[in-house]
Design a protein around this motif. Structure first.
Motif, PDB file in Angstrom:
ATOM      1  N   ALA A  69       0.994  -1.211   0.098  1.00  0.00           N
ATOM      2  CA  ALA A  69       0.054  -0.027  -0.039  1.00  0.00           C
ATOM      3  C   ALA A  69       0.922   1.144  -0.123  1.00  0.00           C
ATOM      4  N   ALA A  70       1.942   1.286   0.816  1.00  0.00           N
ATOM      5  CA  ALA A  70       2.959   2.372   0.783  1.00  0.00           C
ATOM      6  C   ALA A  70       3.391   2.594  -0.626  1.00  0.00           C
ATOM      7  N   LEU A  71       3.774   1.745  -1.065  1.00  0.00           N
ATOM      8  CA  LEU A  71       4.310   1.533  -2.657  1.00  0.00           C
ATOM      9  C   LEU A  71       3.346   2.404  -3.498  1.00  0.00           C
ATOM     10  N   CYS A  72       2.190   2.005  -3.271  1.00  0.00           N
ATOM     11  CA  CYS A  72       0.883   2.438  -4.215  1.00  0.00           C
ATOM     12  C   CYS A  72       0.966   4.026  -3.768  1.00  0.00           C
ATOM     13  N   TYR A  73       0.629   4.528  -2.599  1.00  0.00           N
ATOM     14  CA  TYR A  73       0.623   5.867  -2.225  1.00  0.00           C
ATOM     15  C   TYR A  73       2.035   6.655  -3.159  1.00  0.00           C
ATOM     16  N   LEU A  74       2.974   6.207  -2.624  1.00  0.00           N
ATOM     17  CA  LEU A  74       4.349   7.071  -3.272  1.00  0.00           C
ATOM     18  C   LEU A  74       4.263   7.015  -4.761  1.00  0.00           C
ATOM     19  N   SER A  75       3.769   6.029  -5.351  1.00  0.00           N
ATOM     20  CA  SER A  75       3.768   5.716  -6.869  1.00  0.00           C
ATOM     21  C   SER A  75       2.961   6.833  -7.391  1.00  0.00           C
ATOM     22  N   VAL A  76       1.738   7.060  -6.751  1.00  0.00           N
ATOM     23  CA  VAL A  76       0.519   7.953  -7.316  1.00  0.00           C
ATOM     24  C   VAL A  76       0.885   9.323  -6.938  1.00  0.00           C
ATOM     25  N   LEU A  77       1.389   9.544  -6.085  1.00  0.00           N
ATOM     26  CA  LEU A  77       2.224  10.947  -5.567  1.00  0.00           C
ATOM     27  C   LEU A  77       3.359  11.437  -6.707  1.00  0.00           C
ATOM     28  N   GLY A  78       3.917  10.326  -7.230  1.00  0.00           N
ATOM     29  CA  GLY A  78       4.979  10.457  -8.294  1.00  0.00           C
ATOM     30  C   GLY A  78       4.235  10.930  -9.416  1.00  0.00           C
ATOM     31  N   PHE A  79       2.962  10.413  -9.786  1.00  0.00           N
ATOM     32  CA  PHE A  79       2.276  10.971 -10.794  1.00  0.00           C
ATOM     33  C   PHE A  79       1.834  12.593 -10.718  1.00  0.00           C
ATOM     34  N   MET A  80       1.563  12.896  -9.548  1.00  0.00           N
ATOM     35  CA  MET A  80       1.057  14.174  -9.100  1.00  0.00           C
ATOM     36  C   MET A  80       1.926  15.151  -9.019  1.00  0.00           C
ATOM     37  N   ILE A  81       3.225  14.799  -9.151  1.00  0.00           N
ATOM     38  CA  ILE A  81       4.375  16.066  -9.050  1.00  0.00           C
ATOM     39  C   ILE A  81       3.972  17.054 -10.136  1.00  0.00           C
ATOM     40  N   PRO A  82       3.749  18.363  -9.543  1.00  0.00           N
ATOM     41  CA  PRO A  82       3.172  19.445 -10.764  1.00  0.00           C
ATOM     42  C   PRO A  82       4.665  20.214 -11.151  1.00  0.00           C
ATOM     43  N   TRP A  83       5.215  19.360 -12.202  1.00  0.00           N
ATOM     44  CA  TRP A  83       6.656  19.961 -12.722  1.00  0.00           C
ATOM     45  C   TRP A  83       6.365  21.442 -13.291  1.00  0.00           C
ATOM     46  N   LEU A 123       4.553  23.843 -11.989  1.00  0.00           N
ATOM     47  CA  LEU A 123       4.503  25.025 -11.018  1.00  0.00           C
ATOM     48  C   LEU A 123       5.908  24.949 -10.724  1.00  0.00           C
ATOM     49  N   MET A 124       6.524  23.947 -10.542  1.00  0.00           N
ATOM     50  CA  MET A 124       8.031  23.982  -9.984  1.00  0.00           C
ATOM     51  C   MET A 124       8.988  24.728 -11.151  1.00  0.00           C
ATOM     52  N   ASP A 125       8.630  24.995 -12.263  1.00  0.00           N
ATOM     53  CA  ASP A 125       9.405  25.708 -13.547  1.00  0.00           C
ATOM     54  C   ASP A 125      10.733  24.580 -13.756  1.00  0.00           C
ATOM     55  N   THR A 126      10.209  23.124 -13.837  1.00  0.00           N
ATOM     56  CA  THR A 126      11.384  22.425 -14.059  1.00  0.00           C
ATOM     57  C   THR A 126      10.817  21.218 -14.966  1.00  0.00           C
ATOM     58  N   SER A 127      11.689  20.411 -15.293  1.00  0.00           N
ATOM     59  CA  SER A 127      11.433  19.085 -16.074  1.00  0.00           C
ATOM     60  C   SER A 127      11.419  17.849 -15.306  1.00  0.00           C
ATOM     61  N   PRO A 128      10.603  16.898 -15.591  1.00  0.00           N
ATOM     62  CA  PRO A 128      10.676  15.525 -14.974  1.00  0.00           C
ATOM     63  C   PRO A 128      11.987  15.062 -15.153  1.00  0.00           C
ATOM     64  N   TRP A 129      12.379  14.419 -14.074  1.00  0.00           N
ATOM     65  CA  TRP A 129      13.753  13.563 -14.092  1.00  0.00           C
ATOM     66  C   TRP A 129      13.832  12.610 -15.220  1.00  0.00           C
ATOM     67  N   LEU A 130      12.567  12.099 -15.321  1.00  0.00           N
ATOM     68  CA  LEU A 130      12.663  10.561 -16.103  1.00  0.00           C
ATOM     69  C   LEU A 130      11.497  11.127 -17.259  1.00  0.00           C
ATOM     70  N   SER A 131      11.866  10.452 -18.320  1.00  0.00           N
ATOM     71  CA  SER A 131      10.900  10.430 -19.461  1.00  0.00           C
ATOM     72  C   SER A 131       9.527   9.433 -19.063  1.00  0.00           C
ATOM     73  N   TRP A 132       8.505   9.637 -19.632  1.00  0.00           N
ATOM     74  CA  TRP A 132       7.207   8.869 -19.278  1.00  0.00           C
ATOM     75  C   TRP A 132       7.577   7.207 -19.387  1.00  0.00           C
ATOM     76  N   ASP A 133       8.120   6.853 -20.395  1.00  0.00           N
ATOM     77  CA  ASP A 133       8.423   5.434 -20.359  1.00  0.00           C
ATOM     78  C   ASP A 133       9.378   5.107 -19.520  1.00  0.00           C
ATOM     79  N   GLN A 134      10.525   5.733 -19.064  1.00  0.00           N
ATOM     80  CA  GLN A 134      11.464   5.529 -18.126  1.00  0.00           C
ATOM     81  C   GLN A 134      10.662   5.295 -16.883  1.00  0.00           C
ATOM     82  N   GLY A 135      10.095   6.444 -16.475  1.00  0.00           N
ATOM     83  CA  GLY A 135       9.400   6.109 -15.079  1.00  0.00           C
ATOM     84  C   GLY A 135       8.370   5.078 -15.046  1.00  0.00           C
TER      85      GLY A 135
END
Length: 267
Positions: free
Chosen positions: A54-68, A70-82
């Motif tokens: 369950a903890a892995l699930c919550y952290l994974s979903v939060l990863g999707f929700m990072i507002p890149w 709003l932080m004026d930056t780009s994701p560390w990984l591409s979609w397929d890499q993530g």
């Protein structure tokens, strides 16, 4: 019915108010909704809501929700890499639990994480559209989804005779579904007339039809899942409405779809 109406008005007012506000407050609301939806999905699937998976699930979903944006930056990984790394983490659960969490349940939960995380993240994408009209796009999609729901309900009750998919949702009718599509198309046309510089009539009609068809399919997806597990509602957070997934099942299908098929601007 009274409780359902009151809950709907209050929850709708809160959500729309935060949507108008935008920025971090809206993104945090979406993240909270995504986490609650994940909790509901985990519970429906029979997984302990406080365990390691369950903890892995919550952290994974939060990863999707990072507002890149709003932080004026780009994701560390591409979609397929993530997605690949996320898949690897879930597959390793079967190893480290010595198959107490076998591949079937891990695959199910991984699918749920993609379903929920992608759906709610694209709601943030719509609000942050780089053309500066994110609020209009978001309201357009929500209006079409809600209009389709209302149209399907009232047309179905008044004229519905032929069942749409009785094995999954016995109350839905073909006439109701068609009424929902028509209402959504009319709503989208009104938006096009009101904002012709932003939205062409052709694109509006495609968006309206997509919202209605995919929204109803999203509702059927959630109904099919609950029927397999013998569950009436995904949760009880919203009195008279059920849980977050019960209310947002159409949203988390529609928002990604209209972006993927390039009917909406992307930031």
């Amino acid at each position: 019915m009274k409780q359902r109406l009151i809950t709907g008005i209050l929850a709708g007012a809160l959500f729309l108010g935060m949507c108008v506000w935008g920025g971090w407050p809206y993104q945090l609301l979406l993240a909270a909704m995504a986490l609650i939806g994940t909790y509901e999905f985990i519970k429906m699937s029979g997984i302990p809501a406080a365990g390691g998976l369950a903890a892995l699930c919550y952290l994974s979903v939060l990863g999707f929700m990072i507002p890149w944006s709003l932080m004026d930056t780009s994701p560390w990984l591409s979609w397929d890499q993530g997605i690949w790394l996320l898949m690897l983490l879930f597959l390793l659960v079967t190893v480290f639990t010595k198959n107490k969490r076998d591949i079937k349940i891990v695959a199910l939960i991984f699918t749920g994480i993609l379903y929920i995380g992608t759906g709610f993240s694209y709601m943030g994408v719509a609000r942050g559209a780089d053309d500066g009209h994110g609020l209009l796009w978001t309201f357009l999609l929500l209006s079409c989804i809600w209009g389709s729901d209302a149209g399907a309900y009232f047309v179905g009750r008044s004229f519905g005779k032929n069942k749409l998919w009785p094995a999954i949702s016995p109350n839905k009718t073909i006439e109701g579904a068609m009424g929902g599509v028509l209402i959504a198309i009319v709503i989208s046309a009104v938006y096009a007339l009101a904002a012709p510089d932003v939205l062409t009539m052709g694109r509006a009609l495609l968006i309206g039809a997509s919202c209605a068809v995919l929204g109803q399919l999203g509702d059927l997806v959630q109904s099919a899942y609950k029927r397999v597990y013998g569950i009436k509602d995904s949760g009880s957070l919203l009195p008279g409405h059920g849980g977050i997934l019960d209310r947002c099942d159409s949203w988390i299908i529609v928002f990604p779809f209209v972006h993927i098929v390039m009917l909406m601007p992307y930031y």
